[in-house]
Write a protein that holds these residues in place. Structure first.
Motif, PDB file in Angstrom:
ATOM      1  N   GLY A   3       0.803  -1.211   0.000  1.00 57.70           N
ATOM      2  CA  GLY A   3       0.000   0.000   0.000  1.00 57.70           C
ATOM      3  C   GLY A   3       0.839   1.266   0.000  1.00 57.70           C
ATOM      4  O   GLY A   3       0.508   2.249  -0.677  1.00 57.70           O
ATOM      5  N   GLN A   4       1.933   1.237   0.730  1.00 59.29           N
ATOM      6  CA  GLN A   4       2.809   2.410   0.790  1.00 59.29           C
ATOM      7  C   GLN A   4       3.505   2.665  -0.539  1.00 59.29           C
ATOM      8  O   GLN A   4       3.822   3.818  -0.883  1.00 59.29           O
ATOM      9  N   LEU A   5       3.737   1.619  -1.320  1.00 56.30           N
ATOM     10  CA  LEU A   5       4.533   1.731  -2.539  1.00 56.30           C
ATOM     11  C   LEU A   5       3.694   1.908  -3.805  1.00 56.30           C
ATOM     12  O   LEU A   5       4.256   2.031  -4.893  1.00 56.30           O
ATOM     13  N   ARG A   6       2.392   1.953  -3.687  1.00 52.06           N
ATOM     14  CA  ARG A   6       1.555   2.014  -4.892  1.00 52.06           C
ATOM     15  C   ARG A   6       1.758   3.295  -5.692  1.00 52.06           C
ATOM     16  O   ARG A   6       1.594   3.297  -6.910  1.00 52.06           O
ATOM     17  N   ASP A   7       2.085   4.394  -5.026  1.00 49.70           N
ATOM     18  CA  ASP A   7       2.200   5.664  -5.746  1.00 49.70           C
ATOM     19  C   ASP A   7       3.590   6.282  -5.641  1.00 49.70           C
ATOM     20  O   ASP A   7       3.756   7.473  -5.851  1.00 49.70           O
ATOM     21  N   ARG A   8       4.607   5.458  -5.331  1.00 49.57           N
ATOM     22  CA  ARG A   8       5.957   6.006  -5.187  1.00 49.57           C
ATOM     23  C   ARG A   8       6.976   4.897  -5.408  1.00 49.57           C
ATOM     24  O   ARG A   8       6.689   3.725  -5.140  1.00 49.57           O
ATOM     25  N   PRO A   9       8.158   5.227  -5.876  1.00 51.70           N
ATOM     26  CA  PRO A   9       9.158   4.182  -6.138  1.00 51.70           C
ATOM     27  C   PRO A   9       9.823   3.631  -4.878  1.00 51.70           C
ATOM     28  O   PRO A   9      10.267   2.488  -4.871  1.00 51.70           O
ATOM     29  N   ALA A  20       3.011 -11.589  -5.776  1.00 57.14           N
ATOM     30  CA  ALA A  20       1.570 -11.335  -5.858  1.00 57.14           C
ATOM     31  C   ALA A  20       1.213  -9.887  -5.546  1.00 57.14           C
ATOM     32  O   ALA A  20       0.053  -9.497  -5.709  1.00 57.14           O
ATOM     33  N   ARG A  21       2.179  -9.086  -5.129  1.00 56.88           N
ATOM     34  CA  ARG A  21       1.964  -7.681  -4.800  1.00 56.88           C
ATOM     35  C   ARG A  21       2.804  -6.845  -5.765  1.00 56.88           C
ATOM     36  O   ARG A  21       4.004  -6.660  -5.557  1.00 56.88           O
ATOM     37  N   PRO A  22       2.228  -6.339  -6.842  1.00 61.63           N
ATOM     38  CA  PRO A  22       3.019  -5.760  -7.937  1.00 61.63           C
ATOM     39  C   PRO A  22       3.871  -4.564  -7.542  1.00 61.63           C
ATOM     40  O   PRO A  22       5.006  -4.432  -8.019  1.00 61.63           O
ATOM     41  N   ALA A  23       3.369  -3.674  -6.693  1.00 59.93           N
ATOM     42  CA  ALA A  23       4.177  -2.516  -6.303  1.00 59.93           C
ATOM     43  C   ALA A  23       5.370  -2.954  -5.472  1.00 59.93           C
ATOM     44  O   ALA A  23       6.491  -2.439  -5.636  1.00 59.93           O
ATOM     45  N   LEU A  24       5.168  -3.915  -4.579  1.00 57.07           N
ATOM     46  CA  LEU A  24       6.252  -4.436  -3.752  1.00 57.07           C
ATOM     47  C   LEU A  24       7.279  -5.167  -4.605  1.00 57.07           C
ATOM     48  O   LEU A  24       8.495  -4.998  -4.419  1.00 57.07           O
ATOM     49  N   ALA A  25       6.812  -5.964  -5.566  1.00 57.63           N
ATOM     50  CA  ALA A  25       7.729  -6.688  -6.451  1.00 57.63           C
ATOM     51  C   ALA A  25       8.571  -5.727  -7.280  1.00 57.63           C
ATOM     52  O   ALA A  25       9.773  -5.944  -7.479  1.00 57.63           O
TER      53      ALA A  25
END
Length: 303
Positions: free
Chosen positions: A158-164, A197-202
């Protein structure tokens, strides 16, 4: 400046935290591989008893604990920064959470996964550091720990969805600390599927892994000890004793982690602040050593 030497071993989670910082900062370093288990005859002359990995050596100055190591690297090479000045407190809070709570969620299920391939006697060695690290305790804790790790992975996603990176556009110590438990999961395809399974985390993981190994060359333990023997402690000046501090420079003290591990290091205080303590000690094989510890996470008592 003397060479930067990292005492570590490849599977160490906490060493990976520092390896990522070294790679990000493009700091040249020398790699000294230490044993995974005690005894560690080529490390204890430097630390006086402290056995955790990693340990950073610069000449006759020896830095214990990744919190202390990371901040010394930041002093030596401030740019690119890993401690963002306006978010330093937040970064440190995330670092502490990842190094303790998140790490403890990941390790039990990973140890269960890796158990058939672990060196014989490893868990017996770890159980001497804490009963919570025995085989029985780890296997018993693994199912609940994995359920909690999934929740932590969700929060990171959730934290990484909108930031690198966790704090925005730039890598920080918060990323380094959260990376190493996820990196440990990389050693099990079944558990690393949770990350995939978590695209932003991956994507975040791949971004940090993309820093590569950095500018690293091998060094033998004997060479590292010879460097310490030929040097004198250099990082011993400055520092202010915090208000209300009962300890004083010159006091002979015992330093011991407050969570696990019975090993002690002893020396005379040469520098003391709210965040760090530096003691000077003598070892027959390497001479004078300045040993640096963070204050957080360590008990310091007068001898």
């Amino acid at each position: 400046m003397a060479e930067i030497i990292l005492h570590h071993y490849p599977l160490s989670l906490f060493a990976e935290k520092i390896r990522r910082i070294l790679a990000y900062k493009k700091i040249a370093w020398r790699s000294v591989e230490q044993p995974m288990m005690a005894p560690k005859p080529d490390l204890t002359p430097l630390t006086g008893g402290y056995r955790r990995i990693p340990v950073l050596q610069i000449g006759a100055d020896v830095y214990c604990d990744t919190a202390c190591i990371a901040r010394r690297l930041e002093q030596l090479q401030p740019e690119p920064a890993c401690l963002p000045p306006r978010q330093g407190g937040l970064a440190a809070i995330i670092e502490d959470w990842a190094d303790h709570r998140f790490m403890q969620q990941v390790v039990p299920p990973m140890v269960v996964e890796l158990f058939p391939a672990l060196p014989p006697g490893l868990l017996e060695d770890r159980s001497a550091m804490s009963p919570a690290l025995s085989k029985e305790a780890i296997f018993g804790a693994a199912p609940h720990a994995l359920s909690q790790a999934r929740r932590s992975l969700d929060r990171l996603e959730g934290q990484l969805r909108d930031r690198p990176f966790l704090l925005g556009d730039a890598f920080s110590i918060a990323d380094a600390a959260c990376f190493h438990p996820v990196w440990f999961m990389r050693h099990s395809e079944r558990l690393f599927a949770e990350v995939k399974a978590r695209p932003a985390l991956a994507a975040w993981f791949a971004r940090i892994e993309g820093f590569g190994p950095g500018d690293v060359r091998q060094m033998t333990p004997a060479e590292a000890l010879a460097i310490a023997r030929a040097a004198e402690p250099a990082d011993v000046a400055g520092g202010e004793t915090a208000r209300g501090e009962e300890l004083r420079p010159g006091d002979a003290v015992i330093i011991k982690a407050d969570d696990y591990g019975p090993e002690e290091s002893r020396g005379a205080i040469v520098r003391l602040s709210a965040d760090e303590i530096t003691v000077r000690r003598h070892d027959a094989s390497v001479g004078e050593i300045a040993l640096h510890f963070p204050r957080a996470g360590y008990r310091v008592t007068r001898q």
